[in-house]
Structures are given as structure tokens and as C-alpha cells.
Design a protein around this motif. Structure first.
Motif, PDB file in Angstrom:
ATOM      1  N   ILE A   1       0.891  -1.175   0.000  1.00  0.00           N
ATOM      2  CA  ILE A   1       0.000   0.000   0.000  1.00  0.00           C
ATOM      3  C   ILE A   1       0.921   1.214   0.000  1.00  0.00           C
ATOM      4  O   ILE A   1       1.740   1.365   0.910  1.00  0.00           O
TER       5      ILE A   1
ATOM      6  N   HIS B   1       1.044   7.277  -0.306  1.00  0.00           N
ATOM      7  CA  HIS B   1       0.151   8.258  -0.928  1.00  0.00           C
ATOM      8  C   HIS B   1      -1.305   7.792  -0.896  1.00  0.00           C
ATOM      9  O   HIS B   1      -2.219   8.596  -0.835  1.00  0.00           O
TER      10      HIS B   1
ATOM     11  N   LEU C   1      10.665  22.336   1.536  1.00  0.00           N
ATOM     12  CA  LEU C   1       9.397  21.666   1.855  1.00  0.00           C
ATOM     13  C   LEU C   1       8.236  22.656   1.789  1.00  0.00           C
ATOM     14  O   LEU C   1       7.128  22.295   1.395  1.00  0.00           O
TER      15      LEU C   1
ATOM     16  N   VAL D   1       3.721  16.301  -2.853  1.00  0.00           N
ATOM     17  CA  VAL D   1       3.649  15.430  -1.677  1.00  0.00           C
ATOM     18  C   VAL D   1       3.226  14.025  -2.098  1.00  0.00           C
ATOM     19  O   VAL D   1       3.787  13.027  -1.635  1.00  0.00           O
TER      20      VAL D   1
ATOM     21  N   GLN E   1       3.659  12.638  -4.997  1.00  0.00           N
ATOM     22  CA  GLN E   1       4.793  12.028  -5.705  1.00  0.00           C
ATOM     23  C   GLN E   1       5.788  11.463  -4.691  1.00  0.00           C
ATOM     24  O   GLN E   1       6.291  10.352  -4.852  1.00  0.00           O
ATOM     25  N   LEU E   2       6.050  12.235  -3.665  1.00  0.00           N
ATOM     26  CA  LEU E   2       6.996  11.804  -2.630  1.00  0.00           C
ATOM     27  C   LEU E   2       6.445  10.590  -1.882  1.00  0.00           C
ATOM     28  O   LEU E   2       7.125   9.572  -1.728  1.00  0.00           O
ATOM     29  N   ALA E   3       5.195  10.687  -1.448  1.00  0.00           N
ATOM     30  CA  ALA E   3       4.584   9.602  -0.666  1.00  0.00           C
ATOM     31  C   ALA E   3       4.470   8.322  -1.504  1.00  0.00           C
ATOM     32  O   ALA E   3       4.518   7.217  -0.966  1.00  0.00           O
ATOM     33  N   GLY E   4       4.335   8.498  -2.810  1.00  0.00           N
ATOM     34  CA  GLY E   4       4.209   7.344  -3.702  1.00  0.00           C
ATOM     35  C   GLY E   4       5.475   6.509  -3.799  1.00  0.00           C
ATOM     36  O   GLY E   4       5.459   5.403  -4.319  1.00  0.00           O
TER      37      GLY E   4
ATOM     38  N   TYR F   1       7.064   5.284  -1.326  1.00  0.00           N
ATOM     39  CA  TYR F   1       7.217   4.451  -0.141  1.00  0.00           C
ATOM     40  C   TYR F   1       5.922   3.733   0.189  1.00  0.00           C
ATOM     41  O   TYR F   1       4.849   4.266  -0.029  1.00  0.00           O
ATOM     42  N   THR F   2       6.034   2.530   0.731  1.00  0.00           N
ATOM     43  CA  THR F   2       4.823   1.812   1.123  1.00  0.00           C
ATOM     44  C   THR F   2       4.591   1.957   2.622  1.00  0.00           C
ATOM     45  O   THR F   2       5.511   2.197   3.395  1.00  0.00           O
TER      46      THR F   2
ATOM     47  N   ILE G   1       7.216   1.988   6.038  1.00  0.00           N
ATOM     48  CA  ILE G   1       7.241   3.042   7.053  1.00  0.00           C
ATOM     49  C   ILE G   1       6.939   2.449   8.425  1.00  0.00           C
ATOM     50  O   ILE G   1       7.536   2.822   9.435  1.00  0.00           O
TER      51      ILE G   1
ATOM     52  N   HIS H   1      -0.294  12.057   9.307  1.00  0.00           N
ATOM     53  CA  HIS H   1       0.783  13.002   9.000  1.00  0.00           C
ATOM     54  C   HIS H   1       2.145  12.481   9.451  1.00  0.00           C
ATOM     55  O   HIS H   1       3.162  12.780   8.837  1.00  0.00           O
TER      56      HIS H   1
ATOM     57  N   MET I   1       3.340   9.578   9.171  1.00  0.00           N
ATOM     58  CA  MET I   1       3.924   8.714   8.141  1.00  0.00           C
ATOM     59  C   MET I   1       4.750   9.550   7.158  1.00  0.00           C
ATOM     60  O   MET I   1       5.617   9.041   6.460  1.00  0.00           O
ATOM     61  N   LEU I   2       4.400  10.831   7.077  1.00  0.00           N
ATOM     62  CA  LEU I   2       5.089  11.688   6.110  1.00  0.00           C
ATOM     63  C   LEU I   2       6.404  12.229   6.675  1.00  0.00           C
ATOM     64  O   LEU I   2       7.267  12.665   5.915  1.00  0.00           O
ATOM     65  N   TYR I   3       6.559  12.199   7.998  1.00  0.00           N
ATOM     66  CA  TYR I   3       7.761  12.794   8.594  1.00  0.00           C
ATOM     67  C   TYR I   3       9.064  12.143   8.128  1.00  0.00           C
ATOM     68  O   TYR I   3      10.003  12.853   7.750  1.00  0.00           O
TER      69      TYR I   3
ATOM     70  N   LEU J   1       9.602  10.700   5.446  1.00  0.00           N
ATOM     71  CA  LEU J   1       9.758  11.023   4.027  1.00  0.00           C
ATOM     72  C   LEU J   1      10.266  12.454   3.852  1.00  0.00           C
ATOM     73  O   LEU J   1      11.070  12.749   2.962  1.00  0.00           O
ATOM     74  N   MET J   2       9.783  13.343   4.708  1.00  0.00           N
ATOM     75  CA  MET J   2      10.237  14.731   4.634  1.00  0.00           C
ATOM     76  C   MET J   2      11.718  14.819   4.982  1.00  0.00           C
ATOM     77  O   MET J   2      12.503  15.475   4.289  1.00  0.00           O
TER      78      MET J   2
END
Lengths: 390, 390
Positions: free
Chosen positions: A161, A164, B125, B133, B135-138, B140-141, B145, B164, B166-168, B170-171
Motif C-alpha cells: 500500500i 500516498h 518543503l 507530496v 509524488q513523494l509519498a508514492g 514508499y509503502t 514506514i 501526518h 507517516m510523512l515525517y 519522508l520529509m
């Protein structure tokens, strides 16, 4: 129909309502309500599956409420950021607008286009910054998102999954915030996403939308939900002859659902038809569907044509193609008649026994046609083209 | 030190290197490398725990490489979007810049500020859109994470994880992309985040950064990692007397780690000291730490002062406060000497036995001081103030 009657029909035909009291209150408030339906930006071909919900929107529209279609062009234009899906190509801005227009043209078969609004969610999602995204994502926990059926299943099965994807329900939910939607309707497979919208509106200080979900119409295969990609569908744009033929293929076990969910026929009427003679019920259903989307006369003609074909005859009023009066090979003829996109496909069709000349099967790919003024070429049971040599 | 020597020290002192060959190759390439270290935007107080990594950066800086501190001001300015943490207030832009400057001032105790760069990740950022965002999140699964220790633990224990969050990682990883970092260093608790950076760089078509993680220095309590909030730390800014005293409190079991990770003393030297007399080793360590951050003379004075206090004496060169020559109650005196922020706190201290007058404990809160020219008021073992009545 009165507000009370509409409420009763929504209650009867829906899978669930969150909440019934809220819905009743809003409908009776006298306010013009904003009613949201999400739409796929890439597939503008509407079928009877879509009509289940659209027909309910029509009732609400007739009560004076505003119907808003949200075209999900924002994700459509991004495509698949994980790069794993080769098939989901990103749409261009122009494509999403063109698809939106096509969508509206088709929706107009059911709804009054004058009282229907189309909006594109890139209008607000496209303006959001990373900080806005974090604010949005901060409203929801991973555990709650993972409750969505398909996520839970994929996670349990160790299927990937993308991070995104966790944001998609939030985006769809945020659409309700951006629109200040009062009600959102959708198929029962959308329940989770619709409820996210309801909860996010609360988080953003709005009155939560009422959510009404409707059953998914099973396709003609009687197994999967109706969908274009599974080719088990009846399109609302379908040409009358094909629509009638497809409608005759609705499985016996589903004909009652089809009557209830896709027509206005009274329950007593179709039930008595079904009790009397199931085949008669099928004819009545097919007639009704063609009548709804193409009118009385088209329904008459489609039925007549269907009967002729059923009897092995060639229907009248078929397409014609004119070719020069010269000898022509059967492969070239099938292609020239528009029944195959290429010679190789034409050969495959002939070899597979799918092609008839004047209603007689032809399997010899070497056959040459000459010395006739006209001939009817047909593919399968329903595609007929009259070729005139002149 | 040569490149080879630095490499050997990094290898010896690190917890892990991803990858050793890559690191070796980059160091030997002759290229000026960009070396990244992430920094908290809210806590500019550096302690010896931070020095473990900073001292390694110094070696790399001396080889001519560029040290880049990334101040994570982007999330700092957002605060906690879930609104659950009342303590994590969003920082203003000005606060993050001020903290960054303080950070740099402290870092200058170890690194050459002229060859050190500070950047703020809101610079890139803050410019990202929702589409960026996704594109970045895509890349990673969710499963990957969720492998991060704290996420896995919280998920297993049904503790809420905000979407949110989960995004840290990645950022933080994207910071490496934005900087084209060649190497990233950090504490071993940051391994996961540092590796995300390495992988994201690959996804964005860059050469992946080498990752070097270092052990976390345990605090003076010998249990938790050194941290200001646990008050088990020795700050690099600490005043020499207090620094010496704190350094003397390093547990026997940890003194070897402290020598190795926070000083340049040769292993043979501290090992022989420890073998000879563990107390002598502690003195040598305390001297060395004060010498490193305050110089030889300060180390001499701090040691002398420590010994005087240890013998129950009053150290020389203590702070003085001048008060009018009038009778004064003990509570007011303690407050006036700056040893308590309020009268009530002064009373508490006296009642608790924490206050001495000329090195004799006083517990009578009604005591009045009069008819003396000067008196030394002390709090605990190390705070001395000479009050002069004039």
C-alpha cells in the motif's frame, strides 16, 4: 413527489444512511441542499450501475436541491505516483475537462443539466501546500484509515500500500469540506470514504454531511459489480438494438433488482410479470430500459429487431457500406465492413466461426466474393452490415 | 589526520555504516563532500550527547568536506497538526531563526563556523504542493514506514499514529534529495530515517548518500540517553565549575564510553588511568572536558574549586551580591542572593535543609541576619554567593 415520499424511497433503496434523523431534518429544513457525488475523471462511459445513484439524485433535484458532481481530476492528473501501474497514465488538464463534458452529456440523460453543477477538485486540492496536507493528514490516524476494507485486506496479505494511498480518502473527504456538502451519495463500496468526509467536516468546524449509500448493481455476468472494464455492462449511451439485446441477458436471479434499481416500474407490476412468465418479464425490462433512454419508438424497433435476429433473420435498417464492384477477399471484406480493426483480426474472426455472409457461416479465409450487387456481412449475433457493390 | 585514519575512526566508533565501500570510495574520491546532519529546530541546547556526532563531523570538516546542518523548521512551524500535544507549540519563523543562530553559536565550540552551513528545510518543503507530496509519498509503502521501531511498537499497542506522522520520515529523507547529500550522520535512533533518505535519493535519480550512525551517549543517570528534558546531561555551554562537578558524576560503568566518545584522549591513556585508580580517572575526565570547552586555566580552577567544595570549604572567586547594611530575614536573603526565584521557593529550600550560611546549615525560616559585613550563602553543594552588606 413530496419530501416525505423521497425520504421513504431513499430509506427503502439505500444500503445505509448516516444519519437518518440528520437526513430527515435537512430535507425538511426548506433549505436548498448541496448534494455531492464523486466522479471518476477517466471513464466517462456511464452505465446502468451508475444510474442507480443518478436516479436518486434526480428525485432530490426535482425537490429543488443542487446536485454537484466532483470530478476527481486532481489525482487523475497525477496518475500513479508509485509508478507501478503502467496502465494508469496521468490525464492532461484538457482530457479531464473533455471527460467532464462527456460525463455531463451522459448525466443529462437522467438529470436536468441546467440544475446540475460540475466541479473539479484540482481547484482546491491543487492549491494546497505541504503544510495544508499535514494539517489535513493530522486529522486522521493510520489505524482508522487502515480500517478501510481494501487496505485491511491488502495489509493482512502483505500487499504493498503506497503511503500516498492513505491520503486518497482524506482528499475525497476534503472535497466535502471545500464544497460544504450537505449530503453525499455513493455506492456502498464508497461508504468508508464518504464517512471520512463526514468526519473531516466536523474537524473543520462544519455540520457533517449526511451519507447515503446505495447497492452496487451486479453486472450481466451475475457475479461482479457492473463495470465497463469487465464488459458486463449496459451503457446509458448504448445504441437501442444493442441495449435491448444486453438487457435481455440480465440473469433471471437479478431481473427483480434491475427492475427495482434501474426503472420506475411499480413493484406490483414487475412482480406480477415475473410471476406470470419470466421471459415476458425480460422483454418488459428490455423495452422499458430502451424506452427510458431512447424513447417509445426506439423501444418498438429494438424489440422488433431482436425478434428477427432471434428467429435467425437479418434485421432491417442496418448500416450499409459501399465498395467498388470488384472481386474482394473475405478478409478484406470483413475489414472494409468495419467489423474488424485489422486484417489479422478479421482472419481470426472468420477462423473462429464468428462471421456470416447472408446469414451463413463462412470459415474459409481464402474465399473471394464477386459478381453480387450486395451482401450482408455479420459478426456474432448482433452486428450486421450491408455491403453494396457499385 | 589522513582520510584513511578518519575512515578507520568512523568505522571503529560508529554503530553502523551503509555502505562501508561506498563511504570509502567517496572519501577517497578527492571530491568535496556534502555531509548532512539533521537538527531539532526547538532545542538549541547542545550537550555532550550531541558532541559524539559533532566531533566526527569535525574530523570530516578538517579533511575539507562541507558540513550542512538542516534545521527542521518546516515541521517546527507547523507544530502538532493533530492538536493532541498541548506542549508542542508551533514555532514562529523568527524563533526558528533565533534557535538556528544559537545552535550555530554552540556548534562553534566544536566545528569551524566558517566552514559550516546552516539550512532550513522549509526552504524546499514549504514550496511543495499537494501533487509534490503525493509524488513523494508514492515512493514508499505503508508497510516499510511501519517498520520504524516506534511506529511498529505503537501500532502493535493500538496507540494512535497520525497519518501526518507517516510523512515525517519522508520529509526528512527528502531533505537529503534537496541537498544532494553525499553522507548523512546521526544517532543510532535515527537509522531508519537516514536510510529513507538514502532510498529516496535513488528514487529521485541521485547517488544514494552513505549513512553513518553513532551510539547514543547514556546520560549521567546511566540509564536513559543523555537529554536536557531528563536533566541527566552535561551541556557544552555549561559553566566550568558545574561542568566539572557534573563530569565527576559519570557512573563508573560508563566512564570508558565517555572518554572514548566525548574526548580525544588516547585509549591507552584512559585505560591505564582507570586501571590505576577509578577516582583519578574521573578527575582526569572532568579536567579534560572542562579543558576542551573552556581551556586549561578554567579546568585548573574548576578542579580546585571542586576539591575545596568536596572538603567542605567555600571556593574562591564566587559571585558577590551587595545589599544595604540593614537586618534581613533569611528568606529575603536567599531570594536576594539569587538562589531562589521567589520567597516561597526560598522558604521551601531552607525548610528542606538546602541552604547554608558560611557553610552551616540553616533551617529556621524566622532567622534574621544583622551586624555582619559579609556572609556566604550557599545552596546545595555547588552554588555559593557572597553577600556584602555595605
Amino acid at each position: 413527489m413530496t419530501t416525505q415520499e423521497v425520504f421513504q424511497i431513499l430509506k427503502r433503496d439505500s444500503i445505509s444512511i448516516f444519519s437518518e434523523e440528520g437526513l430527515k431534518e435537512k430535507l425538511e429544513s426548506g433549505k436548498r441542499l448541496k448534494i455531492k457525488l464523486g466522479a471518476d475523471p477517466s471513464r466517462p462511459d456511464l452505465h446502468l450501475g451508475h444510474s442507480v445513484v443518478l436516479r436518486k439524485l434526480k428525485m432530490l433535484q426535482d425537490l429543488g436541491h443542487e446536485i454537484i458532481f466532483v470530478i476527481g481530476d486532481f489525482t487523475g492528473m497525477i496518475g500513479d505516483p508509485s509508478g507501478k501501474s503502467k496502465t494508469r497514465k496521468p490525464l492532461t488538464f484538457e482530457e479531464t475537462r473533455r471527460n467532464g463534458k462527456t460525463y455531463m452529456d451522459q448525466v443529462a440523460k437522467i438529470l436536468d443539466p441546467e440544475k446540475t453543477t460540475i466541479v473539479y477538485n484540482s481547484d482546491w486540492l491543487g492549491k494546497m501546500t505541504f503544510a495544508d496536507v499535514l494539517q489535513l493528514a493530522g486529522k486522521y490516524t493510520v489505524a482508522r484509515i487502515m480500517e478501510r476494507d481494501d487496505f485491511a485486506k491488502r495489509f493482512a496479505e502483505n500487499q504493498a500500500i503506497g503511503v500516498h494511498e492513505m491520503l486518497y480518502p482524506l482528499m475525497q473527504g476534503y472535497d466535502s469540506v471545500a464544497l460544504h456538502a450537505d449530503i453525499e451519495v455513493g455506492g456502498s463500496d464508497q461508504t468508508f470514504n464518504l464517512l471520512v468526509g463526514r468526519e473531516l467536516q466536523r474537524d473543520y468546524g462544519q455540520a457533517p454531511q449526511e451519507v447515503i449509500t446505495f447497492p452496487l448493481l451486479p453486472g450481466l455476468d451475475g457475479v461482479e459489480k457492473m463495470s465497463k472494464s469487465l464488459d458486463n455492462y449496459i451503457g446509458v449511451d448504448e445504441e437501442p438494438g444493442l441495449m435491448f439485446e444486453k438487457a435481455m441477458k440480465v440473469p433471471d436471479t437479478l431481473i427483480e433488482d434491475y427492475f427495482r434499481l434501474t426503472t420506475d416500474m411499480a413493484e406490483s407490476e414487475y412482480k406480477s410479470l415475473m410471476a406470470e412468465d419470466i421471459r415476458k418479464a425480460h422483454f418488459a425490462y428490455a423495452r422499458e430500459i430502451v424506452r427510458m433512454y431512447h424513447g417509445e419508438q426506439a423501444a418498438d424497433e429494438a424489440e422488433k429487431r431482436y425478434n428477427e435476429v432471434a428467429k435467425g433473420g437479418i434485421p432491417q435498417n442496418i448500416a450499409t457500406v459501399t465498395l467498388p464492384k470488384e472481386p474482394i477477399g473475405i478478409i478484406a471484406l470483413v475489414a472494409a465492413a468495419g467489423l474488424a480493426p485489422s486484417n489479422s483480426e478479421a482472419r481470426r474472426l472468420i477462423q473462429g466461426g464468428g462471421i456470416k455472409l447472408d446469414n451463413k457461416q463462412v470459415t474459409d479465409t481464402k474465399l473471394t466474393i464477386e459478381g453480387v450487387d450486395e451482401i450482408v456481412v455479420s459478426k456474432g449475433k448482433n452486428k450486421f452490415v450491408k455491403v453494396i457493390f457499385a
